[in-house]
Scaffold this motif. Sequence first.
Motif, mmCIF file in Angstrom:
data_model
loop_
_atom_site.group_PDB
_atom_site.id
_atom_site.type_symbol
_atom_site.label_atom_id
_atom_site.label_comp_id
_atom_site.label_asym_id
_atom_site.label_seq_id
_atom_site.Cartn_x
_atom_site.Cartn_y
_atom_site.Cartn_z
ATOM 1 N N ASN A 103 44.932 39.985 19.933
ATOM 2 C CA ASN A 103 45.975 39.887 20.993
ATOM 3 C C ASN A 103 47.086 38.882 20.772
ATOM 4 N N CYS A 104 46.886 37.709 20.264
ATOM 5 C CA CYS A 104 48.104 36.853 19.945
ATOM 6 C C CYS A 104 49.099 37.333 18.721
ATOM 7 N N GLU A 105 48.490 37.975 17.852
ATOM 8 C CA GLU A 105 49.476 38.822 16.907
ATOM 9 C C GLU A 105 50.325 39.889 17.564
ATOM 10 N N ALA A 106 49.497 40.600 18.415
ATOM 11 C CA ALA A 106 50.324 41.809 19.082
ATOM 12 C C ALA A 106 51.185 41.109 20.099
ATOM 13 N N VAL A 107 50.869 39.891 20.940
ATOM 14 C CA VAL A 107 51.884 39.306 21.766
ATOM 15 C C VAL A 107 53.235 38.601 21.158
ATOM 16 N N CYS A 108 52.898 37.945 19.783
ATOM 17 C CA CYS A 108 53.918 36.975 18.991
ATOM 18 C C CYS A 108 53.477 36.983 17.618
ATOM 19 N N PRO A 109 53.945 38.349 16.963
ATOM 20 C CA PRO A 109 53.762 38.321 15.555
ATOM 21 C C PRO A 109 54.618 37.576 14.536
ATOM 22 N N GLU A 110 55.640 36.950 15.354
ATOM 23 C CA GLU A 110 56.541 35.837 14.689
ATOM 24 C C GLU A 110 55.660 34.532 14.313
ATOM 25 N N VAL A 111 54.669 34.277 15.186
ATOM 26 C CA VAL A 111 53.663 33.018 14.897
ATOM 27 C C VAL A 111 52.351 33.313 14.527
ATOM 28 N N PHE A 112 51.846 34.428 14.914
ATOM 29 C CA PHE A 112 50.292 34.616 14.520
ATOM 30 C C PHE A 112 50.101 35.840 13.962
ATOM 31 N N PHE A 113 48.959 35.614 12.799
ATOM 32 C CA PHE A 113 48.657 36.645 12.088
ATOM 33 C C PHE A 113 47.089 36.726 11.901
ATOM 34 N N LEU A 114 46.584 37.995 11.838
ATOM 35 C CA LEU A 114 45.208 38.199 11.827
ATOM 36 C C LEU A 114 44.409 38.531 10.429
ATOM 37 N N THR A 115 43.450 37.728 10.222
ATOM 38 C CA THR A 115 42.664 37.797 8.760
ATOM 39 C C THR A 115 41.226 38.071 9.538
ATOM 40 N N ASP A 116 40.223 37.428 9.005
ATOM 41 C CA ASP A 116 38.871 37.424 9.849
ATOM 42 C C ASP A 116 38.889 36.605 10.890
ATOM 43 N N HIS A 117 40.189 36.003 11.263
ATOM 44 C CA HIS A 117 40.441 35.203 12.733
ATOM 45 C C HIS A 117 41.747 34.867 12.652
#
Length: 66
Positions: free
Chosen positions: A21-35
Amino acid sequence: MKKTMSISKVWIEDGCIACGNCEAVCPEVFFLTDHSNVKEGVDFGDFEAGIKQAAEECPVEVIKYE
């Protein structure tokens, strides 16, 4: 006019379920790996609305900022 401090620090506490969700909302700040992760070198002040929205919508409430 009162000036508020902008966000200077963002982190993910233990317990992330990698929902994305965080990556979907704000991909400029968050990215997903295993967390979820916070990108380095980002001016968080430019993305305050997205950071706050991601934190509010986090199902396990592990996104923190100051």
